[in-house]
Design a protein around this motif. Structure first.
Motif, PDB file in Angstrom:
ATOM      1  N   ARG A  16      28.723   5.170 -11.735  1.00 12.58           N
ATOM      2  CA  ARG A  16      29.096   5.805 -10.552  1.00 12.58           C
ATOM      3  C   ARG A  16      27.616   5.429 -10.439  1.00 12.58           C
ATOM      4  O   ARG A  16      26.423   5.988  -9.099  1.00 12.58           O
ATOM      5  N   TRP A  17      26.303   5.578 -11.391  1.00 14.18           N
ATOM      6  CA  TRP A  17      24.675   4.922 -11.103  1.00 14.18           C
ATOM      7  C   TRP A  17      24.698   3.386 -11.885  1.00 14.18           C
ATOM      8  O   TRP A  17      23.984   3.960 -13.101  1.00 14.18           O
ATOM      9  N   PRO A  18      25.040   2.322 -11.226  1.00 12.78           N
ATOM     10  CA  PRO A  18      24.167   1.648 -11.847  1.00 12.78           C
ATOM     11  C   PRO A  18      22.755   2.091 -12.140  1.00 12.78           C
ATOM     12  O   PRO A  18      22.001   2.181 -10.992  1.00 12.78           O
ATOM     13  N   ALA A  19      22.193   1.622 -13.027  1.00 12.95           N
ATOM     14  CA  ALA A  19      21.202   1.877 -13.488  1.00 12.95           C
ATOM     15  C   ALA A  19      20.430   0.315 -13.571  1.00 12.95           C
ATOM     16  O   ALA A  19      20.036   0.009 -15.110  1.00 12.95           O
ATOM     17  N   PRO A  20      19.982  -0.898 -13.300  1.00  9.43           N
ATOM     18  CA  PRO A  20      19.710  -2.175 -13.632  1.00  9.43           C
ATOM     19  C   PRO A  20      18.517  -2.059 -14.344  1.00  9.43           C
ATOM     20  O   PRO A  20      16.975  -1.275 -13.934  1.00  9.43           O
ATOM     21  N   ARG A  21      18.308  -3.275 -15.324  1.00 11.24           N
ATOM     22  CA  ARG A  21      16.953  -3.415 -16.104  1.00 11.24           C
ATOM     23  C   ARG A  21      16.192  -4.183 -16.691  1.00 11.24           C
ATOM     24  O   ARG A  21      17.443  -5.335 -16.371  1.00 11.24           O
ATOM     25  N   GLN A  22      14.969  -4.156 -16.263  1.00  8.36           N
ATOM     26  CA  GLN A  22      14.397  -5.861 -17.437  1.00  8.36           C
ATOM     27  C   GLN A  22      13.628  -5.346 -18.263  1.00  8.36           C
ATOM     28  O   GLN A  22      13.309  -4.724 -18.579  1.00  8.36           O
ATOM     29  N   VAL A  23      13.924  -6.194 -19.351  1.00  5.73           N
ATOM     30  CA  VAL A  23      13.302  -6.232 -20.240  1.00  5.73           C
ATOM     31  C   VAL A  23      12.298  -7.638 -20.932  1.00  5.73           C
ATOM     32  O   VAL A  23      12.696  -8.874 -20.152  1.00  5.73           O
ATOM     33  N   THR A  24      11.431  -7.493 -20.905  1.00  5.14           N
ATOM     34  CA  THR A  24       9.989  -9.022 -21.484  1.00  5.14           C
ATOM     35  C   THR A  24       9.538  -7.860 -22.248  1.00  5.14           C
ATOM     36  O   THR A  24       9.462  -7.000 -23.166  1.00  5.14           O
ATOM     37  N   THR A  30       2.196 -14.018 -28.560  1.00  5.88           N
ATOM     38  CA  THR A  30       1.770 -14.541 -27.020  1.00  5.88           C
ATOM     39  C   THR A  30       2.350 -13.205 -26.385  1.00  5.88           C
ATOM     40  O   THR A  30       1.892 -12.338 -24.914  1.00  5.88           O
ATOM     41  N   GLN A  31       3.296 -12.851 -26.304  1.00  5.39           N
ATOM     42  CA  GLN A  31       4.117 -10.996 -25.644  1.00  5.39           C
ATOM     43  C   GLN A  31       4.189 -10.096 -27.271  1.00  5.39           C
ATOM     44  O   GLN A  31       5.629  -9.768 -27.345  1.00  5.39           O
ATOM     45  N   PRO A  32       3.532  -9.867 -27.427  1.00  6.17           N
ATOM     46  CA  PRO A  32       3.449  -8.716 -28.909  1.00  6.17           C
ATOM     47  C   PRO A  32       4.119  -7.436 -28.311  1.00  6.17           C
ATOM     48  O   PRO A  32       4.784  -6.817 -29.200  1.00  6.17           O
ATOM     49  N   PHE A  33       4.666  -7.235 -26.553  1.00 10.07           N
ATOM     50  CA  PHE A  33       5.334  -5.813 -26.391  1.00 10.07           C
ATOM     51  C   PHE A  33       6.494  -5.831 -25.619  1.00 10.07           C
ATOM     52  O   PHE A  33       6.990  -7.648 -25.092  1.00 10.07           O
ATOM     53  N   GLN A  34       7.626  -5.021 -26.517  1.00 18.55           N
ATOM     54  CA  GLN A  34       8.490  -5.667 -25.774  1.00 18.55           C
ATOM     55  C   GLN A  34       8.454  -4.306 -24.376  1.00 18.55           C
ATOM     56  O   GLN A  34       7.690  -2.845 -24.584  1.00 18.55           O
ATOM     57  N   VAL A  35       8.964  -4.853 -22.983  1.00 17.25           N
ATOM     58  CA  VAL A  35       8.871  -3.828 -22.121  1.00 17.25           C
ATOM     59  C   VAL A  35       9.708  -3.676 -21.475  1.00 17.25           C
ATOM     60  O   VAL A  35       9.824  -3.953 -20.545  1.00 17.25           O
ATOM     61  N   THR A  36      10.103  -2.630 -20.732  1.00 20.70           N
ATOM     62  CA  THR A  36      11.605  -2.362 -20.302  1.00 20.70           C
ATOM     63  C   THR A  36      11.283  -1.355 -18.659  1.00 20.70           C
ATOM     64  O   THR A  36      10.952  -0.023 -18.795  1.00 20.70           O
ATOM     65  N   LYS A  37      12.262  -1.926 -17.472  1.00 24.91           N
ATOM     66  CA  LYS A  37      11.768  -1.442 -16.270  1.00 24.91           C
ATOM     67  C   LYS A  37      13.267  -1.363 -15.930  1.00 24.91           C
ATOM     68  O   LYS A  37      14.101  -1.718 -16.193  1.00 24.91           O
ATOM     69  N   LEU A  38      13.006   0.009 -15.194  1.00 26.25           N
ATOM     70  CA  LEU A  38      14.910   0.265 -14.554  1.00 26.25           C
ATOM     71  C   LEU A  38      14.169   0.642 -13.443  1.00 26.25           C
ATOM     72  O   LEU A  38      13.700   1.543 -13.077  1.00 26.25           O
TER      73      LEU A  38
END
Length: 229
Positions: A16-24, A30-38
């Motif tokens: 019912r609610w697609p909530a696409p997300r991007q994880v970087t 070089t990339q010490p943090f995991q960051v999720t955008k949704l």
């Protein structure tokens, strides 16, 4: 003290609610943090409806007082109902017979014990409120009403792209329109053991929004906690 989480987790692939997300980020040097955008609707999963959802110029979610969504709660028992059953004003009167003016009223059907909220059946076969039942709830004048089922019959129609007039969304028309905040789509309410608890449904403070996702928790036995008064 017992703490019950009554919130739906936000899924990336709910039908019912697609909530696409991007994880970087991968925790490398070089990339010490995991960051999720949704991306998701403010009215998806467990959430709070601000009055602006119904009324032009009414308070938005960031203007909703914490007292509207956190406080003593009366649990109205509706779990003896059947699928696809209309909830009448008489059932509301029976379920709220012990109500003593608590600021939050939770209508408990424990519907997620009968259908999985991840499936269409949960939304298409749920019990639903009649207009008279919604009016009976509004007449009790709580600050907020929480539901653990898709409370308007029109919700199932939306799955087919049908959007009836607002007056057909009876809880929104009879309750939210009259200044009572709605807390929608709780799960796990069967874990509550008594008719009263302390409910906290703080929504995200999104400027100018008409609603927001919320992590809803219920506290039972607060008087038993160390230092409680």
């Amino acid at each position: 003290m017992r703490i019950h989480d009554l919130s739906m987790p936000i899924l990336a692939d709910h039908f019912r609610w697609p909530a696409p997300r991007q994880v970087t980020g991968d925790h490398s040097d070089t990339q010490p943090f995991q960051v999720t955008k949704l991306t998701l609707s403010c009215h998806s999963f467990t959430h709070v409806d601000a009055r602006r959802h119904m009324l032009p110029g009414a308070p938005t979610i960031d203007q909703t007082a914490p007292e509207d969504v956190a406080g003593a709660c009366f649990v109205a028992e509706l779990s003896d109902g059947a699928p696809d059953e209309e909830i009448t004003a008489a059932r509301i009167a029976k379920a709220t017979a012990g109500y003593e003016g608590e600021p939050i009223l939770l209508l408990r059907s424990a519907w997620d014990r009968q259908r999985d909220w991840r499936t269409p059946a949960y939304w298409r076969e749920a019990p639903y409120m009649s207009r008279e039942a919604a009016r009976a709830v509004a007449a009790l004048a709580p600050r907020a009403v929480a539901f653990d089922f898709p409370q308007d019959y029109t919700i199932r129609l939306s799955l087919d792209g049908i959007v009836p007039p607002i007056t057909d969304h009876v809880t929104h028309d009879e309750i939210l329109r009259h200044g009572i905040t709605l807390i929608e789509y709780l799960i796990g309410t069967a874990a509550l053991t008594g008719p009263r608890c302390f409910l906290c449904a703080l929504p995200l403070k999104i400027e100018g929004a008409d609603g927001a996702p919320a992590r809803v928790v219920a506290f039972e036995g607060l008087a038993e906690a160390p230092g409680a008064t």
